[in-house]
Scaffold this active site. Structure first.
Site, short mmCIF file in Angstrom:
data_model
loop_
_atom_site.label_atom_id
_atom_site.label_comp_id
_atom_site.label_asym_id
_atom_site.label_seq_id
_atom_site.Cartn_x
_atom_site.Cartn_y
_atom_site.Cartn_z
N ASP A 127 0.84 -1.18 0.00
CA ASP A 127 0.00 0.00 0.00
C ASP A 127 0.89 1.24 0.00
O ASP A 127 1.78 1.36 0.84
CB ASP A 127 -0.91 -0.01 1.24
CG ASP A 127 -2.07 0.96 1.09
OD1 ASP A 127 -2.36 1.38 -0.05
OD2 ASP A 127 -2.67 1.31 2.11
N HIS A 184 -4.16 13.81 0.38
CA HIS A 184 -4.31 12.94 1.55
C HIS A 184 -3.11 13.09 2.49
O HIS A 184 -3.28 13.27 3.70
CB HIS A 184 -4.45 11.47 1.12
CG HIS A 184 -4.42 10.51 2.27
ND1 HIS A 184 -5.43 10.43 3.20
CD2 HIS A 184 -3.48 9.60 2.67
CE1 HIS A 184 -5.12 9.51 4.12
NE2 HIS A 184 -3.95 9.00 3.81
N GLU A 238 -10.57 3.57 3.94
CA GLU A 238 -9.70 4.31 3.03
C GLU A 238 -10.07 3.91 1.61
O GLU A 238 -9.96 2.74 1.24
CB GLU A 238 -8.22 4.02 3.29
CG GLU A 238 -7.73 4.56 4.63
CD GLU A 238 -6.22 4.45 4.82
OE1 GLU A 238 -5.59 3.60 4.15
OE2 GLU A 238 -5.68 5.21 5.64
N GLU A 287 -9.37 3.51 -2.10
CA GLU A 287 -8.12 3.38 -2.85
C GLU A 287 -8.34 2.67 -4.18
O GLU A 287 -9.39 2.08 -4.42
CB GLU A 287 -7.08 2.59 -2.02
CG GLU A 287 -6.87 3.16 -0.62
CD GLU A 287 -5.64 2.61 0.07
OE1 GLU A 287 -4.83 1.91 -0.59
OE2 GLU A 287 -5.49 2.89 1.28
N ASP A 319 -9.12 -0.01 2.32
CA ASP A 319 -8.09 -0.38 3.29
C ASP A 319 -8.57 0.04 4.68
O ASP A 319 -8.22 1.10 5.19
CB ASP A 319 -6.78 0.33 2.91
CG ASP A 319 -5.66 0.06 3.90
OD1 ASP A 319 -5.70 -1.00 4.56
OD2 ASP A 319 -4.76 0.90 4.01
N ARG A 355 -7.61 3.75 13.62
CA ARG A 355 -6.70 4.89 13.79
C ARG A 355 -6.04 4.94 15.16
O ARG A 355 -4.90 5.42 15.27
CB ARG A 355 -7.46 6.19 13.53
CG ARG A 355 -8.06 6.32 12.15
CD ARG A 355 -7.00 6.24 11.07
NE ARG A 355 -7.59 6.48 9.74
CZ ARG A 355 -6.94 6.31 8.60
NH1 ARG A 355 -5.69 5.88 8.62
NH2 ARG A 355 -7.53 6.53 7.45
N GLN A 382 -3.35 2.26 15.10
CA GLN A 382 -2.32 2.73 14.16
C GLN A 382 -1.44 3.82 14.79
O GLN A 382 -0.22 3.78 14.69
CB GLN A 382 -2.99 3.26 12.89
CG GLN A 382 -2.01 3.74 11.81
CD GLN A 382 -2.74 4.37 10.62
OE1 GLN A 382 -3.97 4.34 10.54
NE2 GLN A 382 -2.00 4.93 9.69
N LYS A 399 -3.95 -1.97 10.44
CA LYS A 399 -4.38 -2.10 9.05
C LYS A 399 -4.62 -3.54 8.63
O LYS A 399 -5.34 -3.79 7.67
CB LYS A 399 -3.26 -1.56 8.13
CG LYS A 399 -2.90 -0.11 8.33
CD LYS A 399 -3.84 0.75 7.54
CE LYS A 399 -3.31 2.19 7.46
NZ LYS A 399 -4.19 2.99 6.61
N THR A 452 -8.73 -5.99 4.45
CA THR A 452 -8.68 -5.08 3.31
C THR A 452 -9.65 -5.64 2.28
O THR A 452 -9.52 -6.80 1.88
CB THR A 452 -7.27 -5.01 2.70
OG1 THR A 452 -6.33 -4.67 3.73
CG2 THR A 452 -7.20 -4.00 1.58
N GLU A 495 -10.28 12.18 7.48
CA GLU A 495 -10.16 13.50 6.84
C GLU A 495 -11.52 14.20 6.77
O GLU A 495 -11.62 15.40 6.99
CB GLU A 495 -9.61 13.34 5.42
CG GLU A 495 -8.16 12.88 5.36
CD GLU A 495 -7.80 12.40 3.97
OE1 GLU A 495 -8.01 11.20 3.67
OE2 GLU A 495 -7.32 13.23 3.16
MN MN Z 1 -4.17 2.63 2.90
#
Ligand code: MN
Length: 412
Positions: free
Chosen positions: A123, A130, A191, A193, A225, A229, A232, A245, A249, A350
């Site tokens: 990834d 971002h 996420e 992607e 993904d 948080r 992480q 993570k 996925t 975000e």
């Molecule tokens: Mn990602």
């Protein structure tokens, strides 16, 4: 459909993501039968193993009677082109309809499986907007971008074994969410992607150039993904994301071939400073691909992939620059795709600015992070040949509650 090249005898509804200009590949089964390779058109699936069995398609050593696309992908670009052209011809000739009838199933009657056996999952972190947003939120005192960000495509090696197909449940993970605290994540996120799937591998010690993408990459999937948080942020320094993570996925069941995305190629953003020679691509391209993120059915974001700073070709070149090899089934994801506008942000972190400005949904509830029962669906659209619009369908997942507390859990 107005012109000859776009016509097919299969019914394709107006606005379908799967016109004949698309022909994405997936793996499906019917009524508990064996998994095999299929192609979507309109609201139907064409069974390629059945077509190969009747001699209408080349058999490629049984590549279509497989539970993943890997064996077909390993045959390489010439075989991909032959099969795609032959299939398009068959689907345009009305006289083929009777012979192909038994190889065509309604899409809503089949079970779609994970389309590829994922070899390695990488990834990246290639969206400038971002990376800038994350930097502002996490390191407000310093520069938004890490020092290396404009010099190489930052990335990490993820966990291939927990890549799942759209529709698979996503259970809220446990982890260390702060010092001395082990519990279910309170900051579950998505996420949005874009992932490139490697069809043809490479030899160790032989770097692949950015311009060679089409010789190795088979097609493109949508990726979610999922990210915890709090886990992480406690674990990520200095080696990067790990358990925050790796729990799940999700990818789309349909892999859109690179060939179907020719009309979607666009010139990527100018890079400053110019990249080193090993990252140079004489004819760089990205894709005019727009994602659409829905939370419980409501559109919350439309991230544009075209403005992603590092290109898919550069991802390939960087990944192999040290001599690392590629394998059939490698999944190279872009990292969260975000645009400049607030309505183009590809993660809830975000959109809700790290929990400080929660989203208000149509039902009046708010979301700083994902709740149990929430469903996140990401669709994708791109221009196809002959003025058509092609899509992936979607990658979707619903949050299931964390498992109950184990007897030994909690503070020591
Ligand atoms: Mn990602």
């Amino acid at each position: 459909m107005t012109d000859e090249s776009g016509s097919t005898w299969v019914e394709v509804e107006e606005g379908s993501p799967f016109p004949i200009s698309n022909l994405p590949y997936g793996v499906f089964s019917v009524d508990g039968g064996p998994a095999r390779v299929g192609v979507a058109i309109g609201s139907s699936v064409v069974d390629l193993a059945a077509l190969a069995g009747t001699g209408l398609l080349p058999g490629l050593d049984g590549a279509f009677a497989q539970p993943s696309l890997n064996r077909f992908m390993a045959h390489g670009p010439r075989a991909w082109a032959v099969v795609r052209e032959r299939l398009a011809t068959l689907l345009r000739q009305p006289q083929r309809q009777a012979a192909m009838a038994r190889a065509i199933h309604p899409l809503d009657s089949v079970r779609l499986r994970l389309p590829i056996e994922v070899a390695d999952f990488v990834d990246f972190y290639s969206s400038l907007d971002h990376a800038t947003n994350m930097g502002h939120m996490l390191r407000p005192e310093g520069p938004a971008l890490p020092p290396a960000w404009r010099h190489l495509p930052v990335g990490y090696h993820g966990r291939a074994g927990t890549v799942v197909v759209s529709g698979a449940p996503v259970q809220r993970p446990w982890g260390q969410i702060a010092q001395g605290s082990f519990g279910p994540t309170a900051k579950l996120d998505f996420e949005a992607e874009v992932g490139f799937v490697v069809g043809v591998g490479s030899r160790r010690g032989h770097p692949v150039s950015a311009g060679s993408l089409a010789e190795h990459a088979f097609g493109v999937v949508l990726v979610n993904d999922w990210s915890a948080r709090d886990i992480q942020s406690f674990e990520y320094q200095p080696l990067g994301p790990f358990l925050g993570k790796s729990f799940a996925t999700s990818i789309s069941p349909w892999v859109v071939p690179l060939e179907a995305l020719r009309a979607a190629r666009v010139v990527p953003p100018v890079q400053d400073p110019p990249p080193l020679a090993y990252l140079h691509d004489p004819e760089p391209w990205s894709l005019d691909l727009t994602l659409e993120v829905r939370l419980n059915g409501e559109v919350v974001s439309r991230p544009p992939f075209a403005t992603t700073y590092w290109t898919p070709g550069q991802h390939l070149a960087h990944l192999t620059a040290n001599g690392a090899s590629l394998r059939t089934g490698d999944l190279l994801a872009s990292g969260t795709v975000s645009g400049r506008e607030p309505g183009q942000r590809g993660s809830l972190m975000e959109l809700g600015w790290n929990g400080t400005a929660p989203l208000t949904l149509a039902d009046g509830t708010t979301r700083a992070w994902l709740s149990d029962g929430d469903t996140v669906s990401i669709a994708g659209w791109a221009p196809g040949a002959d003025g058509t619009r092609i899509g992936w369908g979607e990658v979707s997942g619903t949050i299931h509650p964390a498992h109950p507390a184990p007897a030994s859990s909690g503070a020591p």
